[in-house]
Design an enzyme around this catalytic site. Structure first.
Site, short mmCIF file in Angstrom:
data_model
loop_
_atom_site.label_atom_id
_atom_site.label_comp_id
_atom_site.label_asym_id
_atom_site.label_seq_id
_atom_site.Cartn_x
_atom_site.Cartn_y
_atom_site.Cartn_z
N GLU A 124 -2.50 -14.54 3.97
CA GLU A 124 -1.26 -14.55 4.71
C GLU A 124 -0.73 -15.87 4.74
OE1 GLU A 124 0.48 -11.80 4.87
OE2 GLU A 124 -1.39 -10.39 4.81
N VAL A 130 0.83 -1.17 0.14
CA VAL A 130 -0.15 0.11 -0.04
C VAL A 130 0.80 1.29 0.03
CG1 VAL A 130 -1.83 1.29 1.23
CG2 VAL A 130 -1.85 -1.31 1.22
N ASP A 132 -10.61 -10.14 11.32
CA ASP A 132 -10.63 -9.08 10.47
C ASP A 132 -11.89 -8.49 10.33
OD1 ASP A 132 -8.78 -7.40 8.49
OD2 ASP A 132 -10.71 -8.22 7.28
N ARG A 167 15.20 -0.81 4.55
CA ARG A 167 15.46 0.45 3.81
C ARG A 167 15.94 0.09 2.40
NH1 ARG A 167 18.61 6.24 5.52
NH2 ARG A 167 18.74 7.08 3.38
N LYS A 217 -13.41 -4.76 11.39
CA LYS A 217 -14.18 -3.56 10.68
C LYS A 217 -15.53 -3.41 11.02
CE LYS A 217 -11.11 -5.09 6.86
NZ LYS A 217 -11.14 -6.15 5.57
N VAL A 258 -11.51 0.03 6.26
CA VAL A 258 -12.82 -0.74 6.10
C VAL A 258 -12.88 -1.11 4.71
CG1 VAL A 258 -14.97 -1.31 6.73
CG2 VAL A 258 -13.54 -0.19 8.40
N ARG A 276 10.54 -0.85 7.42
CA ARG A 276 11.80 -1.93 8.26
C ARG A 276 12.78 -2.21 7.51
NH1 ARG A 276 7.93 -6.84 9.88
NH2 ARG A 276 6.68 -6.09 7.94
N GLY A 313 -1.39 -14.58 -3.01
CA GLY A 313 -1.19 -13.55 -2.06
C GLY A 313 -2.29 -12.89 -1.61
#
Length: 441
Positions: free
Chosen positions: A192, A15, A203, A48, A207, A134, A46, A189
């Site tokens: 997870e 994202v 999850d 770079r 929401k 959401v 996390r 994908g």
């Protein structure tokens, strides 16, 4: 043109990287639309060194989210790390306490600490925006928080987890087991490596808790949700549902009850083939809002993915860019924190649709009569009771009994099933799935 809106981004996963790419590629058009440029002035992640396909100057990197939130010269802190605890929690608190606006896609953080964070935002004159938390790219937060002001909401419900919807869709269309479909979702994908948070319903529950607060003006109550995931849904359930004219969907539902409380529930639901919600397949999400003025509003769209979620994040950033200096901010949950009422949990009500109950039983005389008696003892009227098994003609093999009830209360069904379990003729665990009729969905 006004001064640039300076943003800092914590988290450069799918994202975050999509957001930076969109901001870079559409810099000029966004500046025209928003009335000011939007510039990324600080980032942290996390790793770079990871190749994200985006160009980021060395001098905008910060060591960690906490440092960025505390020290970066920015107007908006964009939190895309995820998780209910630190570093997200502390970083967001730090930014808000500085009077810096926050945009987040973190539903776990909001479900756990949303009211506290909203209070900090109010105290320091900052915005807390979270459209992406959401249903991905579906603008349900803005609809509830702003567009439907003045409406009295009766119910909010929908398909809010793309992983579960993908698995259930694939099971039905390809006749594959839950386990096989989960592996495919992980390969693509959509799920997870550890899919428990999605497939066990957590999850969706997070929401739903956020939507409940917005819809009914209550404090968030993520721990007061009846919760059931899809891990126990078998291909036999999918096929039996199809034979009866239904599809199985994992729904989150929040509604007012006659008692004055709020009912929140997440569970697999059988919905009719010809209902709109039954047509929502794959990773797509759908959210419906029922109100007294507008009636029913149904929004369908991509519920996850880099571009869909980044689009929602960008929408929140653009709202801030367009806001006038000194303008009154929209409270995070539609009304000031002090005006939110305590959440009152209502017992899950009886409903028109009844229940689907699947029992695998030892093949012996009197089982049908015993099952019917346990139902009657709990005040449950049966619409049908049938044998549904590929071993129907094989004496001695376990038989599958399918029951469909008329309208009844959840606790009556659970009590009846518990009584049946005590009879000693069940093989494995019984399955109970709520059925919703066409007028409901």
């Amino acid at each position: 043109m006004a001064d640039a809106l300076r943003i800092g981004i914590a988290g450069l996963g799918t994202v975050g990287a999509s957001l930076v790419r969109i901001l870079t590629e559409r810099y000029d058009s966004l500046a025209t639309t928003c009335g000011r440029p939007i510039e990324v002035v600080a980032v942290t992640a996390r790793d770079r060194a990871k190749d994200r396909g985006i160009a980021l100057a060395d001098d905008i990197w910060f060591a960690d989210a906490g440092t960025l939130a505390a020290e970066a010269e920015m107007d908006v802190f964009v939190e895309l790390m995820g998780g209910a605890g630190d570093p997200a929690y502390s970083a967001v608190k730090t930014a808000l306490a500085r009077g810096i606006h926050v945009v987040t896609a973190n539903k776990a953080l909001l479900a756990s600490h949303g009211i506290e964070l909203a209070g900090i935002a109010e105290k320091h004159g900052a915005l807390l925006n979270y459209e992406a938390a959401v249903a991905g790219g579906i603008p349900v937060i803005k609809a509830l928080r702003e567009s439907m002001t003045g409406n009295t909401i009766a119910r909010v419900y929908g398909i809010m987890n793309g992983t579960c919807n993908y698995i259930l869709t694939k099971m039905e269309k390809e006749g594959l087991s839950f386990e096989a479909c989960l592996k495919e979702a992980q390969r693509l994908g959509y799920a997870e490596a550890d899919p428990a948070f999605d497939i066990e319903g957590n999850d969706t529950a997070h929401k739903l808790a956020i939507l409940t607060s917005l819809a009914f003006g209550t404090a968030i109550a993520a721990d007061d949700i009846y919760l059931e995931g899809i891990t126990n849904i078998s291909i036999e359930d999918i096929q039996a549902a199809s034979d009866l004219g239904y599809r199985i969907k994992l729904l989150g539902v929040a509604q007012r009850t006659d008692s004055g409380g709020i009912e929140q529930r997440v569970h697999p639901t059988m919905v009719p083939f010809d209902s709109v919600i039954a047509q929502v397949d794959g990773v797509t999400n759908a959210v419906a809002i029922e109100s007294d003025i507008l009636g029913e509003l149904l929004m369908v769209g991509p519920g996850a993915g880099g571009n869909a979620t980044a689009s929602a994040v960008l929408g929140d950033i653009a709202d801030i860019a367009k806001s006038r200096p000194g303008a009154q901010h929209v409270p995070a949950f539609g009304r000031p924190v002090a005006a939110l009422i305590p959440y009152t949990r209502a017992q899950i009500q009886s409903h028109e649709g009844g229940y689907f109950i699947r029992l695998k039983v030892i093949d012996r005389a009197g089982v049908f009569a015993s099952v019917a008696s346990r139902m009657a003892e709990n005040g449950i009227s049966l619409e049908s009771i049938m044998q549904h098994s590929k071993h129907t003609q094989e004496t001695g093999k376990p038989q599958t009994i399918i029951l469909v009830t008329h309208a009844t209360a959840e606790h009556s069904v659970r009590d009846a099933v518990a009584a049946i379990k005590g009879e000693g003729y069940l093989v494995g665990e019984p399955q109970v799935i709520r059925i919703e009729r066409p007028k409901d969905y």
